[in-house]
Design a protein around this motif. Structure first.
Motif, mmCIF file in Angstrom:
data_model
loop_
_atom_site.group_PDB
_atom_site.id
_atom_site.type_symbol
_atom_site.label_atom_id
_atom_site.label_comp_id
_atom_site.label_asym_id
_atom_site.label_seq_id
_atom_site.Cartn_x
_atom_site.Cartn_y
_atom_site.Cartn_z
ATOM 1 N N ASN A 36 12.236 33.309 -6.102
ATOM 2 C CA ASN A 36 11.571 32.101 -5.078
ATOM 3 C C ASN A 36 12.417 30.541 -5.023
ATOM 4 O O ASN A 36 11.057 30.283 -5.583
ATOM 5 N N GLU A 57 10.485 22.967 -3.622
ATOM 6 C CA GLU A 57 10.369 22.616 -2.373
ATOM 7 C C GLU A 57 9.764 21.340 -2.275
ATOM 8 O O GLU A 57 10.484 20.304 -1.557
ATOM 9 N N SER A 91 18.316 33.996 -2.531
ATOM 10 C CA SER A 91 16.465 33.700 -2.907
ATOM 11 C C SER A 91 16.615 33.189 -4.178
ATOM 12 O O SER A 91 15.630 32.721 -4.206
ATOM 13 N N SER A 125 13.171 26.537 1.965
ATOM 14 C CA SER A 125 13.204 28.151 1.859
ATOM 15 C C SER A 125 13.710 28.409 3.151
ATOM 16 O O SER A 125 14.388 29.326 3.490
ATOM 17 N N GLU A 126 13.607 27.242 4.158
ATOM 18 C CA GLU A 126 14.338 27.675 6.024
ATOM 19 C C GLU A 126 15.310 27.534 6.009
ATOM 20 O O GLU A 126 16.200 27.375 7.048
ATOM 21 N N ILE A 127 15.970 27.079 5.153
ATOM 22 C CA ILE A 127 18.136 26.352 4.992
ATOM 23 C C ILE A 127 18.127 28.225 4.872
ATOM 24 O O ILE A 127 18.049 29.126 3.900
ATOM 25 N N PRO A 128 19.707 28.770 6.199
ATOM 26 C CA PRO A 128 20.359 29.643 5.661
ATOM 27 C C PRO A 128 20.694 29.550 3.916
ATOM 28 O O PRO A 128 21.128 28.813 3.664
ATOM 29 N N ARG A 133 21.908 27.339 -1.180
ATOM 30 C CA ARG A 133 21.203 28.294 -1.320
ATOM 31 C C ARG A 133 22.401 29.368 -1.538
ATOM 32 O O ARG A 133 22.716 29.672 -0.415
ATOM 33 N N LEU A 163 14.141 20.816 7.917
ATOM 34 C CA LEU A 163 13.921 21.923 7.179
ATOM 35 C C LEU A 163 13.686 22.067 5.873
ATOM 36 O O LEU A 163 14.075 21.125 5.085
ATOM 37 N N SER A 164 12.467 23.246 5.497
ATOM 38 C CA SER A 164 12.406 22.620 4.042
ATOM 39 C C SER A 164 12.959 24.023 3.896
ATOM 40 O O SER A 164 14.197 24.239 4.282
ATOM 41 N N SER A 169 11.314 27.654 -2.802
ATOM 42 C CA SER A 169 9.212 27.594 -2.612
ATOM 43 C C SER A 169 9.173 26.298 -3.625
ATOM 44 O O SER A 169 8.923 25.912 -3.622
ATOM 45 N N SER A 194 15.097 17.273 3.153
ATOM 46 C CA SER A 194 16.235 17.602 3.850
ATOM 47 C C SER A 194 16.173 17.215 4.794
ATOM 48 O O SER A 194 15.072 16.760 5.835
#
Ligand SMILES: Nc1nc2c(ncn2[C@@H]2O[C@H](COP(=O)(O)OP(=O)(O)OP(=O)(O)O)[C@@H](O)[C@H]2O)c(=O)[nH]1
Ligand SMILES: [Mg+2]
Length: 385
Positions: free
Chosen positions: A29, A35, A77, A47-50, A74, A44-45, A32, A40
Protein backbone atom coordinates in the motif's frame (compact mmCIF):
# COMPACT_ATOMS: atom_id res chain seq x y z
CA UNK A 1 2.92 -8.24 -3.44
CA UNK A 2 5.81 -7.33 -1.15
CA UNK A 3 6.40 -8.65 2.31
CA UNK A 4 4.56 -6.32 4.73
CA UNK A 5 7.68 -5.75 6.80
CA UNK A 6 9.71 -4.42 3.86
CA UNK A 7 9.57 -0.91 2.47
CA UNK A 8 12.44 0.11 0.26
CA UNK A 9 13.35 2.79 -2.25
CA UNK A 10 16.18 3.37 -4.67
CA UNK A 11 17.46 5.95 -7.11
CA UNK A 12 17.54 3.95 -10.35
CA UNK A 13 19.10 6.57 -12.65
CA UNK A 14 22.92 6.85 -12.68
CA UNK A 15 24.87 9.31 -10.54
CA UNK A 16 25.54 12.72 -12.04
CA UNK A 17 23.38 15.48 -13.42
CA UNK A 18 20.63 14.74 -15.92
CA UNK A 19 17.30 16.24 -16.84
CA UNK A 20 15.30 13.68 -14.87
CA UNK A 21 16.06 11.35 -11.96
CA UNK A 22 13.92 8.31 -11.22
CA UNK A 23 13.26 6.92 -7.76
CA UNK A 24 11.29 3.75 -7.20
CA UNK A 25 9.51 3.15 -3.90
CA UNK A 26 8.19 -0.29 -2.96
CA UNK A 27 5.99 -1.10 0.00
CA UNK A 28 2.63 -2.69 0.68
CA UNK A 29 0.00 0.00 0.00
CA UNK A 30 2.74 2.39 -0.95
CA UNK A 31 0.31 5.09 -2.11
CA UNK A 32 -1.28 5.51 1.30
CA UNK A 33 2.16 5.73 2.96
CA UNK A 34 3.25 8.53 0.60
CA UNK A 35 -0.09 10.33 0.58
CA UNK A 36 1.07 13.27 2.77
CA UNK A 37 4.15 13.88 0.60
CA UNK A 38 2.54 14.21 -2.83
CA UNK A 39 -0.11 16.76 -3.83
CA UNK A 40 -1.31 16.06 -7.35
CA UNK A 41 -2.22 18.95 -9.66
CA UNK A 42 -5.55 17.25 -10.43
CA UNK A 43 -6.49 17.11 -6.75
CA UNK A 44 -6.61 13.30 -6.74
CA UNK A 45 -4.93 11.63 -3.81
CA UNK A 46 -2.07 9.25 -4.60
CA UNK A 47 -4.27 6.22 -3.91
CA UNK A 48 -6.91 7.53 -6.33
CA UNK A 49 -4.49 7.82 -9.26
CA UNK A 50 -5.13 4.84 -11.55
CA UNK A 51 -2.41 2.20 -11.95
CA UNK A 52 -0.05 2.93 -14.89
CA UNK A 53 -1.23 6.51 -15.20
CA UNK A 54 1.20 9.33 -14.67
CA UNK A 55 0.29 12.25 -12.44
CA UNK A 56 1.91 15.64 -12.19
CA UNK A 57 2.16 17.26 -8.81
CA UNK A 58 4.25 18.68 -6.01
CA UNK A 59 6.38 16.87 -3.47
CA UNK A 60 5.93 18.51 -0.08
CA UNK A 61 7.42 17.85 3.29
CA UNK A 62 7.37 19.80 6.56
CA UNK A 63 10.47 21.89 5.71
CA UNK A 64 9.58 22.51 2.13
CA UNK A 65 6.98 25.16 1.58
CA UNK A 66 7.58 25.61 -2.18
CA UNK A 67 7.79 21.91 -3.04
CA UNK A 68 9.47 20.09 -5.91
CA UNK A 69 7.45 19.67 -9.10
CA UNK A 70 7.48 16.10 -10.29
CA UNK A 71 5.67 13.27 -11.96
CA UNK A 72 4.67 10.01 -10.31
CA UNK A 73 3.40 6.78 -11.73
CA UNK A 74 1.87 3.89 -9.77
CA UNK A 75 2.83 0.58 -11.31
CA UNK A 76 0.95 -1.58 -8.85
CA UNK A 77 -0.49 -1.36 -5.37
CA UNK A 78 3.04 -1.69 -3.99
CA UNK A 79 5.31 0.11 -6.50
CA UNK A 80 5.51 3.79 -7.33
CA UNK A 81 8.00 5.57 -9.55
CA UNK A 82 8.88 9.18 -8.84
CA UNK A 83 10.41 11.24 -11.66
CA UNK A 84 11.93 14.42 -10.30
CA UNK A 85 14.47 17.05 -11.36
CA UNK A 86 17.75 15.32 -12.29
CA UNK A 87 20.03 17.31 -9.97
CA UNK A 88 21.48 15.60 -6.90
CA UNK A 89 19.62 17.88 -4.43
CA UNK A 90 16.09 16.94 -5.53
CA UNK A 91 16.58 13.16 -5.56
CA UNK A 92 18.49 13.08 -2.27
CA UNK A 93 15.83 15.24 -0.54
CA UNK A 94 13.10 12.83 -1.73
CA UNK A 95 15.12 9.80 -0.63
CA UNK A 96 15.60 11.43 2.78
CA UNK A 97 11.84 11.94 3.10
CA UNK A 98 11.25 8.31 2.11
CA UNK A 99 13.80 7.20 4.68
CA UNK A 100 11.95 9.21 7.37
CA UNK A 101 8.76 7.38 6.32
CA UNK A 102 10.47 4.06 7.09
CA UNK A 103 11.72 3.15 3.61
CA UNK A 104 15.08 1.40 3.52
CA UNK A 105 17.23 3.17 0.91
CA UNK A 106 18.96 0.77 -1.48
CA UNK A 107 21.49 1.29 -4.27
CA UNK A 108 20.23 0.61 -7.82
CA UNK A 109 22.13 -2.70 -7.87
CA UNK A 110 20.69 -3.76 -4.49
CA UNK A 111 17.23 -2.84 -5.75
CA UNK A 112 17.65 -5.01 -8.85
CA UNK A 113 18.67 -7.94 -6.67
CA UNK A 114 15.24 -7.67 -5.00
CA UNK A 115 13.48 -8.14 -8.33
CA UNK A 116 12.52 -11.66 -9.26
CA UNK A 117 13.88 -11.33 -12.80
CA UNK A 118 16.48 -13.62 -14.27
CA UNK A 119 20.16 -13.13 -13.65
CA UNK A 120 20.90 -11.86 -17.12
CA UNK A 121 17.85 -9.63 -17.28
CA UNK A 122 18.71 -7.97 -13.96
CA UNK A 123 22.27 -7.47 -15.21
CA UNK A 124 20.91 -5.93 -18.41
CA UNK A 125 18.76 -3.47 -16.49
CA UNK A 126 21.72 -2.44 -14.34
CA UNK A 127 23.91 -2.03 -17.43
CA UNK A 128 21.20 -0.08 -19.29
CA UNK A 129 21.01 2.42 -16.44
CA UNK A 130 24.71 3.19 -17.04
CA UNK A 131 24.47 3.37 -20.85
CA UNK A 132 25.81 6.62 -22.28
CA UNK A 133 24.10 6.51 -25.68
CA UNK A 134 20.58 5.73 -26.85
CA UNK A 135 21.84 2.87 -29.03
CA UNK A 136 23.65 1.24 -26.09
CA UNK A 137 20.50 1.58 -23.95
CA UNK A 138 18.35 0.08 -26.75
CA UNK A 139 20.68 -2.93 -27.16
CA UNK A 140 20.80 -3.50 -23.39
CA UNK A 141 17.03 -3.15 -22.99
CA UNK A 142 16.63 -5.83 -25.69
CA UNK A 143 18.70 -8.11 -23.43
CA UNK A 144 16.46 -7.13 -20.52
CA UNK A 145 13.49 -8.21 -22.64
CA UNK A 146 15.14 -11.60 -23.08
CA UNK A 147 17.25 -11.57 -26.29
CA UNK A 148 20.33 -13.19 -24.75
CA UNK A 149 18.36 -15.42 -22.35
CA UNK A 150 16.25 -16.77 -25.24
CA UNK A 151 19.35 -17.34 -27.37
CA UNK A 152 20.88 -19.39 -24.54
CA UNK A 153 17.68 -21.44 -24.20
CA UNK A 154 17.81 -22.06 -27.97
CA UNK A 155 21.46 -23.02 -27.67
CA UNK A 156 20.50 -25.51 -24.94
CA UNK A 157 18.08 -27.16 -27.39
CA UNK A 158 20.66 -27.17 -30.18
CA UNK A 159 23.19 -28.86 -27.89
CA UNK A 160 20.60 -31.48 -26.96
CA UNK A 161 19.34 -32.15 -30.47
CA UNK A 162 22.39 -31.90 -32.73
CA UNK A 163 26.09 -32.64 -32.78
CA UNK A 164 28.48 -30.06 -31.37
CA UNK A 165 29.40 -28.44 -34.70
CA UNK A 166 26.15 -26.49 -34.93
CA UNK A 167 26.27 -25.45 -31.27
CA UNK A 168 29.84 -24.26 -31.68
CA UNK A 169 28.77 -21.97 -34.54
CA UNK A 170 26.14 -20.41 -32.28
CA UNK A 171 28.63 -19.96 -29.41
CA UNK A 172 31.20 -18.38 -31.74
CA UNK A 173 28.63 -15.98 -33.13
CA UNK A 174 27.65 -14.96 -29.57
CA UNK A 175 31.30 -14.47 -28.67
CA UNK A 176 31.74 -12.19 -31.71
CA UNK A 177 28.77 -10.14 -30.53
CA UNK A 178 30.50 -9.65 -27.17
CA UNK A 179 33.08 -7.49 -28.98
CA UNK A 180 30.24 -5.23 -30.12
CA UNK A 181 28.75 -5.05 -26.62
CA UNK A 182 32.11 -3.93 -25.25
CA UNK A 183 32.14 -1.10 -27.77
CA UNK A 184 28.66 -0.05 -26.72
CA UNK A 185 29.49 -0.02 -23.02
CA UNK A 186 33.14 1.13 -23.07
CA UNK A 187 34.21 4.07 -25.23
CA UNK A 188 36.37 3.25 -28.25
CA UNK A 189 39.64 5.20 -28.07
CA UNK A 190 40.18 7.11 -31.30
CA UNK A 191 43.43 9.04 -31.71
CA UNK A 192 43.96 11.71 -34.34
CA UNK A 193 47.63 11.69 -35.36
CA UNK A 194 49.69 13.06 -38.21
CA UNK A 195 52.41 15.51 -39.20
CA UNK A 196 52.10 19.13 -37.98
CA UNK A 197 49.63 21.64 -39.45
CA UNK A 198 47.55 19.11 -41.40
CA UNK A 199 44.34 20.04 -39.53
CA UNK A 200 44.15 17.50 -36.68
CA UNK A 201 42.85 20.06 -34.18
CA UNK A 202 40.46 21.43 -36.79
CA UNK A 203 39.13 17.87 -37.20
CA UNK A 204 38.51 17.32 -33.47
CA UNK A 205 36.74 20.70 -33.35
CA UNK A 206 34.63 19.76 -36.37
CA UNK A 207 33.57 16.48 -34.71
CA UNK A 208 33.01 18.11 -31.30
CA UNK A 209 30.97 20.91 -32.85
CA UNK A 210 32.83 23.58 -30.85
CA UNK A 211 36.33 25.05 -30.56
CA UNK A 212 37.84 22.47 -28.21
CA UNK A 213 41.42 22.76 -29.47
CA UNK A 214 43.48 25.73 -30.60
CA UNK A 215 43.80 25.91 -34.38
CA UNK A 216 46.61 28.01 -35.77
CA UNK A 217 48.43 28.32 -39.06
CA UNK A 218 51.80 27.36 -37.54
CA UNK A 219 53.17 23.82 -37.25
CA UNK A 220 53.65 22.72 -33.64
CA UNK A 221 50.53 24.40 -32.22
CA UNK A 222 49.13 21.46 -30.23
CA UNK A 223 51.41 20.26 -27.45
CA UNK A 224 49.39 18.29 -24.92
CA UNK A 225 46.85 15.55 -25.68
CA UNK A 226 43.32 17.00 -25.96
CA UNK A 227 40.39 14.67 -25.26
CA UNK A 228 36.68 14.80 -25.88
CA UNK A 229 34.01 12.24 -25.04
CA UNK A 230 31.40 11.95 -27.75
CA UNK A 231 29.46 9.34 -29.75
CA UNK A 232 29.70 8.24 -33.36
CA UNK A 233 26.62 6.47 -34.77
CA UNK A 234 25.51 5.65 -31.22
CA UNK A 235 28.87 4.25 -30.10
CA UNK A 236 30.61 6.11 -27.27
CA UNK A 237 34.09 7.25 -28.24
CA UNK A 238 36.97 9.03 -26.51
CA UNK A 239 38.60 11.15 -29.17
CA UNK A 240 42.12 12.55 -28.72
CA UNK A 241 43.91 15.24 -30.67
CA UNK A 242 47.70 15.02 -30.49
CA UNK A 243 50.76 17.09 -31.30
CA UNK A 244 51.95 16.98 -34.90
CA UNK A 245 54.80 14.48 -35.07
CA UNK A 246 58.11 15.75 -36.51
CA UNK A 247 61.71 16.07 -35.41
CA UNK A 248 61.89 19.03 -33.06
CA UNK A 249 64.58 20.66 -30.91
CA UNK A 250 61.96 22.35 -28.77
CA UNK A 251 61.78 20.52 -25.43
CA UNK A 252 58.11 21.22 -24.83
CA UNK A 253 57.09 20.22 -28.36
CA UNK A 254 59.19 17.03 -28.09
CA UNK A 255 57.33 16.07 -24.90
CA UNK A 256 54.04 16.55 -26.80
CA UNK A 257 55.35 14.40 -29.66
CA UNK A 258 56.31 11.60 -27.23
CA UNK A 259 52.79 11.74 -25.83
CA UNK A 260 51.33 11.59 -29.35
CA UNK A 261 53.31 8.40 -30.03
CA UNK A 262 52.10 6.91 -26.72
CA UNK A 263 48.50 7.73 -27.67
CA UNK A 264 48.91 5.94 -31.02
CA UNK A 265 50.06 2.85 -29.13
CA UNK A 266 47.03 2.71 -26.81
CA UNK A 267 44.37 3.64 -29.38
CA UNK A 268 41.70 1.28 -30.66
CA UNK A 269 41.53 3.24 -33.90
CA UNK A 270 44.09 5.74 -35.23
CA UNK A 271 43.07 8.38 -37.75
CA UNK A 272 46.29 9.19 -39.62
CA UNK A 273 45.66 12.66 -41.03
CA UNK A 274 47.59 14.25 -43.92
CA UNK A 275 47.23 17.46 -45.93
CA UNK A 276 45.91 16.53 -49.40
CA UNK A 277 47.97 19.34 -50.97
CA UNK A 278 51.32 18.10 -49.69
CA UNK A 279 53.26 15.22 -51.23
CA UNK A 280 52.30 12.09 -49.28
CA UNK A 281 55.02 11.43 -46.69
CA UNK A 282 55.17 7.66 -47.09
CA UNK A 283 58.22 7.32 -44.80
CA UNK A 284 56.37 9.09 -41.97
CA UNK A 285 53.32 6.90 -42.52
CA UNK A 286 55.27 3.63 -42.56
CA UNK A 287 57.26 4.57 -39.45
CA UNK A 288 54.10 5.28 -37.45
CA UNK A 289 52.14 2.32 -38.73
CA UNK A 290 54.84 0.20 -37.14
CA UNK A 291 53.72 1.48 -33.72
CA UNK A 292 50.41 -0.38 -34.16
CA UNK A 293 49.79 -3.93 -33.01
CA UNK A 294 47.49 -6.41 -34.77
CA UNK A 295 44.28 -5.57 -32.92
CA UNK A 296 44.52 -1.84 -33.55
CA UNK A 297 42.80 -0.35 -36.58
CA UNK A 298 43.55 2.71 -38.65
CA UNK A 299 41.99 5.03 -41.19
CA UNK A 300 43.96 7.17 -43.60
CA UNK A 301 42.46 10.67 -43.84
CA UNK A 302 43.35 13.48 -46.25
CA UNK A 303 42.25 16.91 -45.08
CA UNK A 304 41.78 20.34 -46.68
CA UNK A 305 39.81 19.02 -49.67
CA UNK A 306 38.31 22.49 -50.08
CA UNK A 307 41.70 23.73 -51.26
CA UNK A 308 42.09 21.31 -54.19
CA UNK A 309 40.18 20.66 -57.39
CA UNK A 310 38.52 17.28 -58.10
CA UNK A 311 41.32 15.85 -60.26
CA UNK A 312 43.98 16.63 -57.61
CA UNK A 313 41.86 14.94 -54.96
CA UNK A 314 42.46 11.26 -55.87
CA UNK A 315 43.47 9.45 -52.69
CA UNK A 316 43.60 5.99 -51.20
CA UNK A 317 42.08 7.36 -47.99
CA UNK A 318 39.07 9.39 -46.94
CA UNK A 319 38.98 12.91 -48.27
CA UNK A 320 37.63 15.52 -45.85
CA UNK A 321 37.58 19.19 -45.15
CA UNK A 322 37.59 19.95 -41.44
CA UNK A 323 36.83 23.52 -42.49
CA UNK A 324 33.63 22.87 -44.49
CA UNK A 325 32.64 19.51 -42.96
CA UNK A 326 32.72 17.80 -46.35
CA UNK A 327 33.60 14.08 -46.11
CA UNK A 328 32.95 13.90 -42.35
CA UNK A 329 29.94 11.60 -42.90
CA UNK A 330 32.13 9.18 -44.91
CA UNK A 331 34.69 9.30 -42.11
CA UNK A 332 31.97 8.47 -39.55
CA UNK A 333 30.78 5.59 -41.76
CA UNK A 334 34.31 4.21 -41.96
CA UNK A 335 34.70 4.46 -38.17
CA UNK A 336 31.28 2.82 -37.68
CA UNK A 337 32.27 -0.09 -39.92
CA UNK A 338 35.35 -0.71 -37.79
CA UNK A 339 33.38 -0.51 -34.52
CA UNK A 340 30.34 -2.51 -35.68
CA UNK A 341 31.55 -4.64 -38.62
CA UNK A 342 28.67 -7.13 -38.46
CA UNK A 343 26.12 -4.29 -38.38
CA UNK A 344 24.19 -5.99 -35.58
CA UNK A 345 20.70 -4.61 -35.12
CA UNK A 346 18.87 -3.88 -31.88
CA UNK A 347 17.19 -7.04 -30.63
CA UNK A 348 20.01 -9.43 -31.46
CA UNK A 349 21.39 -11.43 -28.53
CA UNK A 350 24.37 -9.67 -27.00
CA UNK A 351 26.54 -11.09 -24.23
CA UNK A 352 27.43 -7.80 -22.53
CA UNK A 353 29.48 -8.65 -19.42
CA UNK A 354 32.87 -10.35 -18.99
CA UNK A 355 30.91 -12.97 -16.99
CA UNK A 356 28.91 -13.84 -20.12
CA UNK A 357 32.04 -14.13 -22.23
CA UNK A 358 33.58 -16.33 -19.58
CA UNK A 359 30.55 -18.65 -19.49
CA UNK A 360 30.49 -18.88 -23.30
CA UNK A 361 34.20 -19.72 -23.40
CA UNK A 362 33.61 -22.48 -20.85
CA UNK A 363 30.62 -23.80 -22.83
CA UNK A 364 32.84 -23.77 -25.92
CA UNK A 365 35.53 -25.81 -24.18
CA UNK A 366 32.91 -28.38 -23.04
CA UNK A 367 31.50 -28.65 -26.57
CA UNK A 368 34.94 -29.14 -28.07
CA UNK A 369 35.50 -31.93 -25.52
CA UNK A 370 32.02 -33.33 -26.36
CA UNK A 371 30.84 -32.74 -22.76
CA UNK A 372 27.25 -31.82 -23.59
CA UNK A 373 25.84 -32.31 -20.08
CA UNK A 374 28.41 -29.91 -18.58
CA UNK A 375 27.68 -27.31 -21.28
CA UNK A 376 23.94 -27.54 -20.56
CA UNK A 377 24.50 -27.25 -16.82
CA UNK A 378 26.45 -24.03 -17.38
CA UNK A 379 23.57 -22.59 -19.40
CA UNK A 380 21.12 -23.55 -16.67
CA UNK A 381 23.13 -21.95 -13.88
CA UNK A 382 23.82 -18.78 -15.83
CA UNK A 383 20.16 -18.23 -16.79
CA UNK A 384 18.53 -19.38 -13.56
CA UNK A 385 16.07 -17.04 -11.84
N1 LIG B 1 41.22 25.45 -45.96
C1 LIG B 1 41.35 24.62 -44.94
N2 LIG B 1 42.16 24.91 -43.94
C2 LIG B 1 42.26 24.05 -42.89
C3 LIG B 1 41.52 22.85 -42.86
N3 LIG B 1 41.83 22.20 -41.71
C4 LIG B 1 42.72 22.99 -41.07
N4 LIG B 1 42.98 24.08 -41.79
C5 LIG B 1 43.92 25.17 -41.44
O1 LIG B 1 45.20 24.58 -41.30
C6 LIG B 1 45.93 25.22 -40.25
C7 LIG B 1 46.38 24.20 -39.23
O2 LIG B 1 45.24 23.65 -38.62
P1 LIG B 1 45.31 22.85 -37.22
O3 LIG B 1 44.00 22.23 -37.02
O4 LIG B 1 45.84 23.75 -36.15
O5 LIG B 1 46.42 21.78 -37.60
P2 LIG B 1 47.09 20.68 -36.64
O6 LIG B 1 47.32 19.47 -37.45
O7 LIG B 1 46.32 20.52 -35.39
O8 LIG B 1 48.48 21.39 -36.34
P3 LIG B 1 49.52 21.06 -35.13
O9 LIG B 1 48.78 21.12 -33.85
O10 LIG B 1 50.52 22.14 -35.25
O11 LIG B 1 50.12 19.73 -35.42
C8 LIG B 1 44.99 26.27 -39.69
O12 LIG B 1 45.25 27.52 -40.29
C9 LIG B 1 43.62 25.80 -40.11
O13 LIG B 1 42.67 26.83 -40.25
C10 LIG B 1 40.65 22.54 -43.95
O14 LIG B 1 39.96 21.53 -44.02
N5 LIG B 1 40.61 23.47 -44.95
MG1 LIG C 1 46.83 20.82 -33.46
Amino acid sequence: MVNDSRSFAALTTPAGRAAIATIVAVSENVASKLEPLFHSASGLSLSEIPINQIAFGIWCNDNNSTGEELVVCRFSSDTIEIHCHGGHAASSAILQDLSKCGFEILSADQYLEQQSIGNIRAEALAAASKATTELAAAHLLAQYHGALENALHELRKTINDTDSTESLLVVDSLLRSYALAKRLTTPTRIVIAGPPNVGKSSLINCIAGYERAIVFDQPGTTRDVINIATAIDGFPVDLSDTAGIRTSQDELESEGIDRARQQIQIADIVLFVFDIRAEFDEAWYREHQLLLHDEQQQILVFNKSDLVSGSQAQTNGILISAKTGSGIDQLFNAISKLINPDDLTVGCPLPFLPRHENVLQQIRRHLVADQKAEAIELIDTSTKR
